[in-house]
Design a protein around this motif. Structure first.
Motif, short mmCIF file in Angstrom:
data_model
loop_
_atom_site.label_atom_id
_atom_site.label_comp_id
_atom_site.label_asym_id
_atom_site.label_seq_id
_atom_site.Cartn_x
_atom_site.Cartn_y
_atom_site.Cartn_z
N MET A 188 0.85 -1.20 0.00
CA MET A 188 0.00 0.00 0.00
C MET A 188 0.88 1.25 0.00
O MET A 188 1.06 1.91 1.02
CB MET A 188 -0.97 0.01 1.17
CG MET A 188 -0.45 -0.54 2.48
SD MET A 188 -1.67 -0.47 3.82
CE MET A 188 -1.36 1.18 4.45
N ASP A 189 1.39 1.56 -1.18
CA ASP A 189 2.23 2.74 -1.34
C ASP A 189 1.43 4.01 -1.54
O ASP A 189 1.89 5.10 -1.19
CB ASP A 189 3.17 2.57 -2.54
CG ASP A 189 4.35 1.67 -2.23
OD1 ASP A 189 4.72 1.57 -1.05
OD2 ASP A 189 4.91 1.07 -3.17
N THR A 190 0.23 3.89 -2.10
CA THR A 190 -0.56 5.07 -2.46
C THR A 190 -1.95 4.99 -1.82
O THR A 190 -2.38 3.92 -1.37
CB THR A 190 -0.74 5.14 -3.99
OG1 THR A 190 -1.54 4.02 -4.42
CG2 THR A 190 0.60 5.10 -4.71
N PRO A 191 -2.66 6.12 -1.78
CA PRO A 191 -4.04 6.08 -1.26
C PRO A 191 -4.92 5.09 -2.01
O PRO A 191 -5.80 4.47 -1.41
CB PRO A 191 -4.52 7.52 -1.45
CG PRO A 191 -3.27 8.35 -1.39
CD PRO A 191 -2.21 7.50 -2.05
N GLU A 192 -4.69 4.92 -3.30
CA GLU A 192 -5.48 3.97 -4.08
C GLU A 192 -5.21 2.53 -3.61
O GLU A 192 -6.12 1.71 -3.51
CB GLU A 192 -5.15 4.12 -5.57
CG GLU A 192 -5.62 5.41 -6.20
CD GLU A 192 -4.76 6.62 -5.84
OE1 GLU A 192 -5.26 7.76 -5.96
OE2 GLU A 192 -3.59 6.42 -5.43
N ASP A 193 -3.93 2.23 -3.35
CA ASP A 193 -3.57 0.92 -2.82
C ASP A 193 -4.26 0.67 -1.48
O ASP A 193 -4.80 -0.42 -1.23
CB ASP A 193 -2.06 0.81 -2.60
CG ASP A 193 -1.25 0.89 -3.88
OD1 ASP A 193 -1.79 0.57 -4.96
OD2 ASP A 193 -0.06 1.27 -3.81
N ARG A 198 -8.21 -1.96 2.07
CA ARG A 198 -9.30 -1.84 3.05
C ARG A 198 -10.57 -2.50 2.54
O ARG A 198 -11.27 -3.19 3.29
CB ARG A 198 -9.56 -0.38 3.38
CG ARG A 198 -8.53 0.28 4.26
CD ARG A 198 -8.96 1.66 4.68
NE ARG A 198 -10.04 1.62 5.65
CZ ARG A 198 -10.62 2.71 6.17
NH1 ARG A 198 -10.23 3.91 5.77
NH2 ARG A 198 -11.58 2.60 7.05
N GLU A 199 -10.86 -2.28 1.28
CA GLU A 199 -12.06 -2.86 0.69
C GLU A 199 -11.99 -4.38 0.67
O GLU A 199 -12.94 -5.07 1.04
CB GLU A 199 -12.25 -2.32 -0.73
CG GLU A 199 -13.57 -2.72 -1.37
CD GLU A 199 -13.73 -2.08 -2.73
OE1 GLU A 199 -12.90 -2.35 -3.62
OE2 GLU A 199 -14.68 -1.29 -2.90
N LYS A 203 -14.28 -7.21 2.86
CA LYS A 203 -14.99 -8.32 2.25
C LYS A 203 -14.57 -9.65 2.86
O LYS A 203 -15.40 -10.54 3.07
CB LYS A 203 -14.73 -8.33 0.74
CG LYS A 203 -15.40 -7.20 -0.01
CD LYS A 203 -15.07 -7.24 -1.49
CE LYS A 203 -15.73 -6.10 -2.25
NZ LYS A 203 -15.34 -6.11 -3.68
N THR A 204 -13.28 -9.79 3.16
CA THR A 204 -12.77 -11.02 3.76
C THR A 204 -13.39 -11.25 5.14
O THR A 204 -13.82 -12.35 5.46
CB THR A 204 -11.24 -10.97 3.86
OG1 THR A 204 -10.68 -10.84 2.56
CG2 THR A 204 -10.70 -12.24 4.52
N ILE A 205 -13.42 -10.19 5.95
CA ILE A 205 -14.00 -10.31 7.29
C ILE A 205 -15.49 -10.61 7.21
O ILE A 205 -16.01 -11.45 7.96
CB ILE A 205 -13.76 -9.01 8.09
CG1 ILE A 205 -12.25 -8.80 8.33
CG2 ILE A 205 -14.50 -9.05 9.41
CD1 ILE A 205 -11.58 -9.92 9.11
#
Length: 215
Positions: A188-193, A198-199, A203-205
């Motif tokens: 996660m280098d960027t806000p998009e990453d 997070r998304e 979904k996994t949880i």
């Protein structure tokens, strides 16, 4: 994994950088009901790794407030502005005698599964390679498990390219391990990453809770 066999394995988590591309300090960003750094520490602990060390630098005081309540050793890298390799050196310098090998993970790769850690360790035990790289779909990811026999080489290395360049010389004694864990290649280098992680985590949880529901 037989957790008793992990007594001689350490984990180094690198969390000293500026997070300049993100714009926010990555280790302390929220992830579910915890933070990125807490999630990474928990992953290693669940895999039976008791010797977990976190290398701090930028915003070390804020990190200390979080890490002081976790079962970790904190190594503060006063030279963190010198780049990630300076944190690698600070971390390996703190590894105690008797440790056979260590995992190395930047804190911004937060969703690796604990069973992946176990698989890497088991491959190390079985094949006795000095470096075990986890791979997903043929692509190497994190965290590699590195023999402690390379610590002196790391501490004395001053060549260009940092650890990546140094590890290229270790290829004859290294192995790749294919794992079913796409998170090993998702940082996660960027806000998009960060948004993507997070998304995906949410979904996994959700799916895990749904599968556990007795209704």
């Amino acid at each position: 994994m037989n957790q008793g066999n992990t007594e001689k394995i350490a984990a180094l988590i690198l969390a000293a950088g500026f997070s300049s591309r993100m714009g926010s300090f990555k280790p302390l960003l929220p992830l579910g009901n915890t933070t990125v750094i807490e999630r990474v520490v928990t992953t290693f602990r669940r895999a039976g790794i008791k010797d977990v060390k976190v290398v701090t630098g930028h915003r070390a005081g804020e990190m200390r407030k979080v890490l002081d309540i976790l079962p970790v050793d904190v190594i503060e890298n006063g030279n963190y502005a010198g780049g990630m390799f300076s944190s690698v050196q600070a971390g390996v310098k703190a590894i105690e005698p008797g440790i056979d090998a260590f995992f190395l993970l930047p804190a911004d790769i937060p969703l690796i599964q604990s069973h992946t850690i176990s698989q890497i360790y088991e491959a190390y035990q079985k094949h006795r390679a000095k470096v075990v790289y986890p791979c997903f779909d043929g692509q190497r990811g994190h965290p590699p498990l590195i023999s402690a026999s390379y610590i002196e080489s790391i501490l004395s290395w001053s060549g260009e390219g940092g650890l990546r360049a140094l590890m290229q010389g270790w290829e004859p004694e290294s192995m790749d391990l294919e794992v079913n864990d796409r998170w090993i290649i998702m940082d996660m280098d960027t806000p998009e990453d960060y948004h993507r992680i997070r998304e995906s985590y949410g979904k996994t949880i959700y799916q895990r809770n749904r599968n556990a529901c007795p209704c």
